[in-house]
Design an enzyme around this catalytic site. Structure first.
Site, PDB file in Angstrom:
ATOM      1  N   GLU A  30       9.650   5.647   3.364  1.00 16.73           N
ATOM      2  CA  GLU A  30       8.713   6.234   4.339  1.00 16.73           C
ATOM      3  C   GLU A  30       9.156   5.984   5.779  1.00 16.73           C
ATOM      4  OE1 GLU A  30       4.899   4.574   3.256  1.00 16.73           O
ATOM      5  OE2 GLU A  30       4.915   5.517   1.289  1.00 16.73           O
ATOM      6  N   ASN A  33      13.374   7.284   0.093  1.00 18.58           N
ATOM      7  CA  ASN A  33      12.175   7.544  -0.705  1.00 18.58           C
ATOM      8  C   ASN A  33      11.013   7.858   0.232  1.00 18.58           C
ATOM      9  OD1 ASN A  33      10.787   7.393  -3.329  1.00 18.58           O
ATOM     10  ND2 ASN A  33       9.808   5.515  -2.578  1.00 18.58           N
ATOM     11  N   HIS A  58       3.036  11.622  -4.650  1.00 18.22           N
ATOM     12  CA  HIS A  58       1.609  11.295  -4.751  1.00 18.22           C
ATOM     13  C   HIS A  58       0.853  12.579  -4.442  1.00 18.22           C
ATOM     14  CE1 HIS A  58       2.113   7.034  -5.274  1.00 18.22           C
ATOM     15  NE2 HIS A  58       2.921   6.982  -4.258  1.00 18.22           N
ATOM     16  N   GLU A  77       7.039   8.078  -7.816  1.00 16.38           N
ATOM     17  CA  GLU A  77       5.680   7.506  -7.810  1.00 16.38           C
ATOM     18  C   GLU A  77       4.632   8.556  -8.143  1.00 16.38           C
ATOM     19  OE1 GLU A  77       4.945   5.388  -4.113  1.00 16.38           O
ATOM     20  OE2 GLU A  77       7.004   4.643  -4.021  1.00 16.38           O
ATOM     21  N   ASP A 126       1.631  10.590  -9.166  1.00 17.10           N
ATOM     22  CA  ASP A 126       0.272  10.607  -9.696  1.00 17.10           C
ATOM     23  C   ASP A 126      -0.440  11.830  -9.134  1.00 17.10           C
ATOM     24  OD1 ASP A 126      -0.181   9.551  -7.121  1.00 17.10           O
ATOM     25  OD2 ASP A 126      -0.811   7.582  -7.845  1.00 17.10           O
TER      26      ASP A 126
HETATM   27  C1  XIL Z   1       0.835   0.923  -3.335  1.00 17.02           C
HETATM   28  C2  XIL Z   1       0.455   0.060  -4.527  1.00 17.02           C
HETATM   29  O1  XIL Z   1       0.263   0.891  -5.648  1.00 17.02           O
HETATM   30  C3  XIL Z   1      -0.783  -0.759  -4.260  1.00 17.02           C
HETATM   31  O2  XIL Z   1      -0.990  -1.708  -5.291  1.00 17.02           O
HETATM   32  C4  XIL Z   1      -0.662  -1.491  -2.922  1.00 17.02           C
HETATM   33  O3  XIL Z   1      -1.882  -2.148  -2.634  1.00 17.02           O
HETATM   34  C5  XIL Z   1      -0.300  -0.529  -1.810  1.00 17.02           C
HETATM   35  O4  XIL Z   1       0.897   0.163  -2.139  1.00 17.02           O
HETATM   36  N1  XIL Z   1       3.934   4.518  -1.382  1.00 17.02           N
HETATM   37  C6  XIL Z   1       4.714   3.478  -1.844  1.00 17.02           C
HETATM   38  C7  XIL Z   1       4.118   2.460  -2.739  1.00 17.02           C
HETATM   39  O5  XIL Z   1       5.923   3.454  -1.575  1.00 17.02           O
HETATM   40  O6  XIL Z   1       4.719   1.206  -2.560  1.00 17.02           O
HETATM   41  C8  XIL Z   1       2.621   2.360  -2.570  1.00 17.02           C
HETATM   42  O7  XIL Z   1       2.112   1.475  -3.566  1.00 17.02           O
HETATM   43  C9  XIL Z   1       1.987   3.710  -2.660  1.00 17.02           C
HETATM   44  C10 XIL Z   1       2.513   4.632  -1.596  1.00 17.02           C
END
Ligand code: XIL
Length: 360
Positions: free
Chosen positions: A166, A208, A244, A273, A275
């Site tokens: 990020e 990422n 996400h 990641e 979801d």
């Molecule tokens: C999130 C985790 O799932 C949580 O448990 C934590 O409190 C905050 O971070 N982008 C990312 C991840 O790169 O590391 C993040 O994970 C979600 C967004």
């Protein structure tokens, strides 16, 4: 004659035998064995982060049925928080490797690879780093020694590292919240990749981010950055979309085209990641229609990965709603993962498995 009988016996055995067990313990009908062999199917490993404030013990070390699901379904694991700075480097001169070591050992026992997450990020950094006063030279040394130490600790055991997480905002500008970028300038990104490569020459090193599922300023900026790093012979190996997603914004039907742009540069790509969250009805239970839509989103992302040559890792951010970060971070949204809280499987799970099978 005897030979013929023996052959026939062998053949009839084959005819009634169940399909031969796939690699890694014969979980024939799991996600990890459904698809092409060169595509890793991963999950985040719940622990740390938001879990610390929840009314349950730390998930990975304590929840046996959960560990079974991780072992059965996935061929790649991503520590959800356990390798982040605040967790693994809580004091300036102390590292906390134990919990991440446990994940790596578990992965090795179960024939899984690990994605390291993450080395250069603006979030979840320890107070000693955020609030300390350091000269530029000290800060550079702090980052260098963190990367050499952490990546070196896991040398040879990590499939892919999210080196830079990020680092760009929605307009494609370098994020000034990132202490290293703000204080040392964007050139530090190349250094982070060089140090990671020095510490583990075999790990695949990734950029990422989220919000890169559709073309736009952010993707353009990442493409320009990737070209720049490659031209300077920086050891950059991949570009990943976190993915996400929210059902508020539509399925990412151009993600394949986005990934192709990075594949065209000779980079690997990954989904790291995934979801798919939704607005929950008052009952808190998604409707059948919502679950179908969610399954379609999951499939769109998997299809995007399958459509490019070198998308070799596909990870969901949480295997089960039991431990999803979504309800904690996105009020009124939830049910974002592929399994219910009791680990029974949602339509999205079956759609992923069918899509993987069809791609074999
Ligand atoms: C999130 C985790 O799932 C949580 O448990 C934590 O409190 C905050 O971070 N982008 C990312 C991840 O790169 O590391 C993040 O994970 C979600 C967004």
């Amino acid at each position: 004659m005897r030979k013929t009988v023996a052959v026939l016996a062998t053949l009839s055995f084959l005819a009634i035998a169940p399909p031969p067990a796939q690699a890694h313990g014969g979980h024939d009908y799991s996600l990890r064995n459904a698809g092409p062999r060169d595509l890793r199917i991963g999950s985040a490993v719940a622990g740390g982060g938001h879990h610390v404030d929840q009314p349950y013990p730390d998930p990975f070390p304590n929840d046996k049925p959960y560990r079974k699901v991780l072992a059965r379904e996935f061929s790649s694991l991503s520590p959800e928080n356990q390798m982040k700075w605040e967790f693994i480097h809580p004091e300036r001169h102390r590292y906390n490797f134990g919990p991440a070591d446990d994940i790596v050992k578990f992965a090795q026992r179960n024939g899984q690879v690990v994605r390291g997450h993450t080395l250069l990020w603006h979030s979840q950094n320890p107070a000693w780093l955020n609030e300390g006063t350091f000269t530029k030279a000290e800060l550079r040394q702090i980052l260098k020694s963190h990367i050499l130490t952490v990546v070196g600790h896991y040398r040879g055991k990590i499939h892919q590292w999210d080196v830079a997480n990020e680092i760009l905002d929605g307009n494609g500008a370098y994020r000034q919240e990132n202490i290293f970028i703000r204080e040392l300038g964007p050139g530090i990104v190349a250094d982070a990749f060089r140090w990671a490569h020095q510490a583990d020459p075999r790990a695949q090193l990734f950029l990422n981010d989220y919000g890169v599922d559709w073309p736009g300023a952010k993707v353009d900026a990442y493409e320009a950055l990737a070209k720049e790093l490659l031209a300077a012979r920086v050891p950059l190996h991949g570009f990943a979309s976190q993915a996400h997603l929210s059902m508020r914004y539509g399925a990412p039907d151009q993600l394949g085209a986005v990934l192709q742009r990075f594949d065209d540069l000779g980079l690997k790509t990954a989904i790291t990641e995934l979801d798919v969250r939704m607005d929950l009805p008052e009952s808190g239970v998604p409707t059948a229609e919502q679950l179908q839509t969610q399954a379609r989103y999951y499939k769109t992302v998997l299809d995007a990965c399958l459509s490019v040559d070198d998308c070799n890792s596909f990870t969901v951010w949480g295997a089960t709603d039991k431990y999803s970060w979504v309800p904690v971070f996105f009020p009124a949204e939830g049910a974002a993962t592929i399994m219910w809280e009791d680990f029974t499987r949602k339509p999205a799970y079956f759609t992923l498995r069918d899509t993987l099978r069809a791609a074999r």
